[in-house]
Design a protein around this motif. Structure first.
Motif, PDB file in Angstrom:
ATOM      1  N   CYS A 147       0.869  -1.187   0.000  1.00  0.00           N
ATOM      2  CA  CYS A 147       0.000   0.000   0.000  1.00  0.00           C
ATOM      3  C   CYS A 147       0.903   1.234   0.000  1.00  0.00           C
ATOM      4  O   CYS A 147       1.670   1.457   0.939  1.00  0.00           O
ATOM      5  CB  CYS A 147      -0.902  -0.015   1.239  1.00  0.00           C
ATOM      6  SG  CYS A 147      -1.703   1.563   1.548  1.00  0.00           S
ATOM      7  N   TRP A 148       0.808   2.033  -1.063  1.00  0.00           N
ATOM      8  CA  TRP A 148       1.651   3.232  -1.167  1.00  0.00           C
ATOM      9  C   TRP A 148       1.423   4.176  -0.003  1.00  0.00           C
ATOM     10  O   TRP A 148       2.344   4.796   0.514  1.00  0.00           O
ATOM     11  CB  TRP A 148       1.344   3.988  -2.474  1.00  0.00           C
ATOM     12  CG  TRP A 148       2.084   3.454  -3.650  1.00  0.00           C
ATOM     13  CD1 TRP A 148       1.536   2.895  -4.760  1.00  0.00           C
ATOM     14  CD2 TRP A 148       3.503   3.425  -3.835  1.00  0.00           C
ATOM     15  NE1 TRP A 148       2.521   2.509  -5.628  1.00  0.00           N
ATOM     16  CE2 TRP A 148       3.748   2.826  -5.085  1.00  0.00           C
ATOM     17  CE3 TRP A 148       4.585   3.830  -3.070  1.00  0.00           C
ATOM     18  CZ2 TRP A 148       5.015   2.634  -5.590  1.00  0.00           C
ATOM     19  CZ3 TRP A 148       5.865   3.644  -3.569  1.00  0.00           C
ATOM     20  CH2 TRP A 148       6.062   3.046  -4.818  1.00  0.00           C
ATOM     21  N   ASN A 149       0.166   4.309   0.380  1.00  0.00           N
ATOM     22  CA  ASN A 149      -0.154   5.272   1.436  1.00  0.00           C
ATOM     23  C   ASN A 149       0.555   4.899   2.736  1.00  0.00           C
ATOM     24  O   ASN A 149       1.190   5.732   3.381  1.00  0.00           O
ATOM     25  CB  ASN A 149      -1.672   5.312   1.635  1.00  0.00           C
ATOM     26  CG  ASN A 149      -2.080   6.438   2.549  1.00  0.00           C
ATOM     27  OD1 ASN A 149      -1.630   7.575   2.368  1.00  0.00           O
ATOM     28  ND2 ASN A 149      -2.883   6.141   3.542  1.00  0.00           N
ATOM     29  N   SER A 170      -7.829   0.187   6.388  1.00  0.00           N
ATOM     30  CA  SER A 170      -7.089   1.449   6.294  1.00  0.00           C
ATOM     31  C   SER A 170      -7.123   2.043   4.891  1.00  0.00           C
ATOM     32  O   SER A 170      -6.648   3.151   4.675  1.00  0.00           O
ATOM     33  CB  SER A 170      -5.637   1.227   6.724  1.00  0.00           C
ATOM     34  OG  SER A 170      -4.971   0.485   5.742  1.00  0.00           O
ATOM     35  N   LEU A 195      -7.924   4.098   1.779  1.00  0.00           N
ATOM     36  CA  LEU A 195      -8.632   5.380   1.647  1.00  0.00           C
ATOM     37  C   LEU A 195      -9.463   5.455   0.364  1.00  0.00           C
ATOM     38  O   LEU A 195     -10.101   6.461   0.091  1.00  0.00           O
ATOM     39  CB  LEU A 195      -7.616   6.529   1.666  1.00  0.00           C
ATOM     40  CG  LEU A 195      -6.726   6.572   2.911  1.00  0.00           C
ATOM     41  CD1 LEU A 195      -5.650   7.628   2.761  1.00  0.00           C
ATOM     42  CD2 LEU A 195      -7.559   6.849   4.151  1.00  0.00           C
ATOM     43  N   ARG A 196      -9.373   4.420  -0.428  1.00  0.00           N
ATOM     44  CA  ARG A 196     -10.157   4.290  -1.663  1.00  0.00           C
ATOM     45  C   ARG A 196     -10.055   5.543  -2.546  1.00  0.00           C
ATOM     46  O   ARG A 196      -8.961   5.996  -2.809  1.00  0.00           O
ATOM     47  CB  ARG A 196     -11.602   3.935  -1.318  1.00  0.00           C
ATOM     48  CG  ARG A 196     -11.677   2.565  -0.638  1.00  0.00           C
ATOM     49  CD  ARG A 196     -13.013   2.163  -0.137  1.00  0.00           C
ATOM     50  NE  ARG A 196     -12.905   0.832   0.455  1.00  0.00           N
ATOM     51  CZ  ARG A 196     -12.537   0.601   1.721  1.00  0.00           C
ATOM     52  NH1 ARG A 196     -12.279   1.590   2.534  1.00  0.00           N
ATOM     53  NH2 ARG A 196     -12.418  -0.634   2.171  1.00  0.00           N
ATOM     54  N   TYR A 216      -2.626   8.201  -3.793  1.00  0.00           N
ATOM     55  CA  TYR A 216      -1.856   7.296  -4.664  1.00  0.00           C
ATOM     56  C   TYR A 216      -2.769   6.365  -5.464  1.00  0.00           C
ATOM     57  O   TYR A 216      -2.341   5.324  -5.947  1.00  0.00           O
ATOM     58  CB  TYR A 216      -0.867   6.478  -3.811  1.00  0.00           C
ATOM     59  CG  TYR A 216      -0.103   7.367  -2.870  1.00  0.00           C
ATOM     60  CD1 TYR A 216       0.917   8.187  -3.348  1.00  0.00           C
ATOM     61  CD2 TYR A 216      -0.446   7.436  -1.526  1.00  0.00           C
ATOM     62  CE1 TYR A 216       1.589   9.051  -2.497  1.00  0.00           C
ATOM     63  CE2 TYR A 216       0.224   8.292  -0.669  1.00  0.00           C
ATOM     64  CZ  TYR A 216       1.240   9.098  -1.160  1.00  0.00           C
ATOM     65  OH  TYR A 216       1.890   9.946  -0.321  1.00  0.00           O
ATOM     66  N   CYS A 233      -1.853   2.744  -7.274  1.00  0.00           N
ATOM     67  CA  CYS A 233      -2.135   1.652  -6.324  1.00  0.00           C
ATOM     68  C   CYS A 233      -1.958   0.277  -6.996  1.00  0.00           C
ATOM     69  O   CYS A 233      -2.564  -0.011  -8.034  1.00  0.00           O
ATOM     70  CB  CYS A 233      -3.555   1.794  -5.794  1.00  0.00           C
ATOM     71  SG  CYS A 233      -4.025   0.416  -4.745  1.00  0.00           S
TER      72      CYS A 233
HETATM   73  S1  SF4 Z   1      -5.942   2.955  -2.661  1.00  0.00           S
HETATM   74 FE1  SF4 Z   1      -4.305   3.957  -1.496  1.00  0.00          FE
HETATM   75  S2  SF4 Z   1      -4.726   3.378   0.619  1.00  0.00           S
HETATM   76 FE2  SF4 Z   1      -5.871   1.957  -0.654  1.00  0.00          FE
HETATM   77  S3  SF4 Z   1      -4.471   0.208  -0.922  1.00  0.00           S
HETATM   78 FE3  SF4 Z   1      -4.164   1.574  -2.664  1.00  0.00          FE
HETATM   79  S4  SF4 Z   1      -2.439   2.843  -2.063  1.00  0.00           S
HETATM   80 FE4  SF4 Z   1      -3.237   1.925  -0.192  1.00  0.00          FE
END
Ligand code: SF4
Length: 692
Positions: A130-132, A189, A191-192, A197, A201
């Motif tokens: 997950c980039w976030n 977690s 954030l959709r 990102y 994603c």
């Molecule tokens: S949409 Fe953003 S928060 Fe959700 S998995 Fe992808 S990178 Fe992570």
């Protein structure tokens, strides 16, 4: 492109009909692959799978070991998907089987097939970076523990370069990989649409790749969770192939259940405000950043402390007086359960009211925060809400519902969770899945009992399709010569399985089997306690005889045990449920299989209890309708471990005298392909060596 009707059955289009023998017929293109052997049974199966997809039918197919069922369904599925421009989803039981198809079978088919097709693998979100989360860590916005720094350092280069973000590309040791969760995508977690990102994603990239694919390979767990989340992963599909379908009903039951968990409640409280380590938690972080919010934060942390107390009180009441139960206890609604329910309910209501207050306070905080912090708090609120929803479903909707089963899971004498599920998963799957499909193929090496599919059809909610003549069945037997390759020995003079002398007798017989065969012996148990008892008896003897004894839960995980078992010939492997299905050892690697007890499920198994309850509501006999056929299929799975190729030769030894002493023993014997059956006494175990 026309359809052909024959005897009321819709047959394939010319193109597909001609191409199946072109690939799978004698002298067909598949013979270009090293090791491929023509099997008429496989060609028959492929033809029926093609008929099913084109004719919009449902097919239940039992295809014996060695037929080559994977190519038997993949080839018609690919031809159909490409010619008709429709997606075919293939669901396998495990991720390992999914990978086998993606990494071996699909590349092989790409070499041989003269059609352009794309196949994509659907994987659970927990596999993707997950980039976030990752950027929050490397930018220092999120603090990490000292032991997590090593993990982040180890993945830095990979994270910057990877095109898939899939953890399977990493080759870190298991100790480091324990930290994967800190950067893994997760439902709570995510954030959709609000994620910065979103376009990069990795998980969303995987989902987009599924849109373009002709064939999608998924596993049962993900297929089922996709149903529960209104198709958040898989694109629309109407043609589905379920491999290893014998276990689909059980997996459906498990996946469709709700778990209200002590620990999951604690985790969300800790993420917000760690009552034991008061320096941690998101609210503490906010206190430092927004001093003017201190009064509101204080009120919220007080509510969280109250939540922690109520959570403990509630689960202590739920688990009270049941220290003996280490695993699972079914809630029967009788006097004993009434007592704790009456005591627990007011505490549960207080807990739920407190949850709502926490949620309201957290929502009041959001407008006061900047965008990033607001987003993070929103995702924590979503987790908190999920815990409350699970509590509501189990404690208010399903606890006393006739169509549901409720059970308590214990961990070291404490109630860890209270769970619930509908008693008939087949009906739920029918409304959520089957009714939306045009074509369905369910295939496995073990669906039928004594060549009949009634149990499978009933169990899986397919009866109405059989009545409408939309479902038909196919039985393709194994090409192996079981009469020459195998023999089943029934030890007639074993003590009764409930007699205290049974375990010592098992230990003695196993010792004699080891003496007669030497090694390459797999012993299948049904109960952990019994496995432990017999292991204690055998370990010193094996050591003395220089036999390597490998025992599940004592000597390593499944993969380690299989690796060690195959590495030497003087080995004996003893295991439980996973070994009844997941073992594929060809040639001399497995020469003797011992089945200690017939694999009837324990009444404390929620799946079994759910079926019992369902049978009561339907006024059916749960033994004949569920327990017996279910055990017969599992017995067939277990016996199926022995002969995996034409070169194999071996013996099955059964130590449960119910196989001969009870009338229902015949159901087990008529379900397996081995017909060479010999009755022996314990003193004659030595003759095993002559056969092998
Ligand atoms: S949409 Fe953003 S928060 Fe959700 S998995 Fe992808 S990178 Fe992570």
């Amino acid at each position: 492109m026309g359809l052909y009707l024959y005897g009321g059955k819709v047959l394939m289009t010319d193109d597909i009909r001609e191409k199946i023998p072109y690939y799978l017929g004698r002298g067909g293109k598949m013979e270009q692959l090293p090791g491929f052997i023509f099997r008429q049974e496989q060609a028959n199966m492929a033809e029926e799978v093609g008929n099913t997809l084109i004719g919009e039918m449902f097919l239940a197919a039992e295809v014996g070991t060695g037929v080559g069922k994977t190519f038997g369904y993949l080839i018609p599925a690919i031809l159909f998907a490409v010619e008709e421009g429709k997606k075919v989803v293939v669901s396998t039981r495990t991720r390992a089987l999914q990978e086998q198809i993606m990494q071996h079978d699909i590349p092989d088919l790409k070499k041989v097939m003269e059609v352009n097709f794309t196949a994509a693998e659907a994987r659970g979100r927990e596999n993707y970076l997950c980039w976030n989360k990752y950027i929050n860590i490397i930018s220092g916005r999120k603090n990490i523990e000292d032991n997590q720094v090593d993990f982040i350092t180890a993945i830095l280069t990979w994270a910057e370069k990877t095109r898939t973000g899939d953890r399977k590309e990493l080759s870190l040791n298991s100790e480091l990989m324990k930290e994967w969760g800190m950067v893994a995508a997760d439902r709570n977690s995510c954030l959709r649409d609000k994620c910065k990102y979103h376009d990069r994603c990795f998980r969303l990239k995987m989902i987009r790749s599924l849109e373009k694919a002709d064939i999608i390979i998924v596993n049962h767990a993900l297929l089922l969770s996709d149903l529960l989340t209104e198709h958040s992963v898989l694109p629309e599909y109407e043609h589905l192939i379920i491999d290893e379908a014998h276990s689909f009903n059980r997996e459906s039951f498990e996946r469709l259940s709700t778990r209200f968990s002590r620990q999951e409640n604690i985790i969300i409280y800790n993420l917000l405000y760690d009552v034991n380590h008061t320096g941690r938690g998101f609210l503490n972080y906010l206190k430092g950043r927004f001093p003017h919010l201190a009064p509101l934060l204080m009120e919220t942390t007080d509510l969280i402390k109250r939540g922690v107390e109520l959570n403990k009180e509630l689960f202590d009441i739920i688990g009270a007086g049941s220290d003996d139960f280490n695993y699972t206890r079914i809630v029967k609604g009788n006097f004993g359960d009434r007592q704790w329910m009456e005591e627990a309910y007011p505490v549960y209501l207080d807990w739920q009211a407190n949850q709502n207050l926490i949620k309201m306070k957290l929502e009041d905080l959001i407008p006061e925060l900047d965008e990033d912090d607001g987003q993070e708090l929103s995702s924590l609120i979503a987790v908190l809400t999920g815990c409350g929803d699970n509590g509501y479903k189990v404690m208010e909707e399903e606890l006393e519902a006739d169509h549901c089963l409720v059970w308590i899971e214990y961990d070291r004498g404490r109630a860890a969770a209270i769970c619930s599920s509908k008693i008939n998963a087949g009906d739920t799957i029918d409304s959520r899945l089957y009714q939306k499909l045009k074509a369905l193929v369910m295939v496995s090496a073990t669906l039928a009992i004594a060549d009949r599919f009634d149990h499978f059809i009933d169990q899986n909610g397919l009866k109405s399709y059989a009545r409408q003549e939309r479902l038909y069945c196919l039985l393709e037997k194994s090409p192996f010569n079981y009469d020459k390759q195998s023999c089943l020995y029934l030890v007639d003079d074993m003590p009764d399985i409930t007699h205290p002398k049974f375990e010592p007798a098992v230990g003695q017989v196993l010792f004699d089997v080891i003496n007669a065969v030497g090694g390459n012996i797999l012993v299948l148990f049904t109960a952990r306690k019994q496995l432990r008892q017999v292991s204690e008896m055998l370990r010193p003897v094996c050591k003395e005889q220089n036999i390597r004894l490998l025992v599940q839960y004592e000597d390593g995980d499944f993969g380690t045990l299989i690796d060690e078992f195959t590495a030497a010939s003087n080995t004996v492997l003893m295991g439980l449920e996973t070994f009844w299905e997941g073992v594929d050892l060809k040639g001399d690697l497995l020469r003797c299989l011992v089945i200690v007890k017939l694999p009837f499920r324990a009444p404390s198994d929620p799946y079994c209890s759910a079926w019992e309850k369902y049978c009561v509501t339907q006024k059916k006999n749960s033994f004949t309708e569920f327990m017996l056929p279910d055990a017969a299929v599992r017995f067939k799975q277990g016996v199926g471990r022995l002969i995996r190729s034409e070169e194999d030769r071996g013996a099955v030894v059964v130590l449960d005298n119910r196989l001969t002493g009870k009338r229902y023993g015949q159901v087990f014997l008529s379900s397996i392909p081995i017909k060479n059956i010999v009755h022996i006494k314990r003193r004659d175990i030595g003759i095993l060596g002559d056969w092998i």
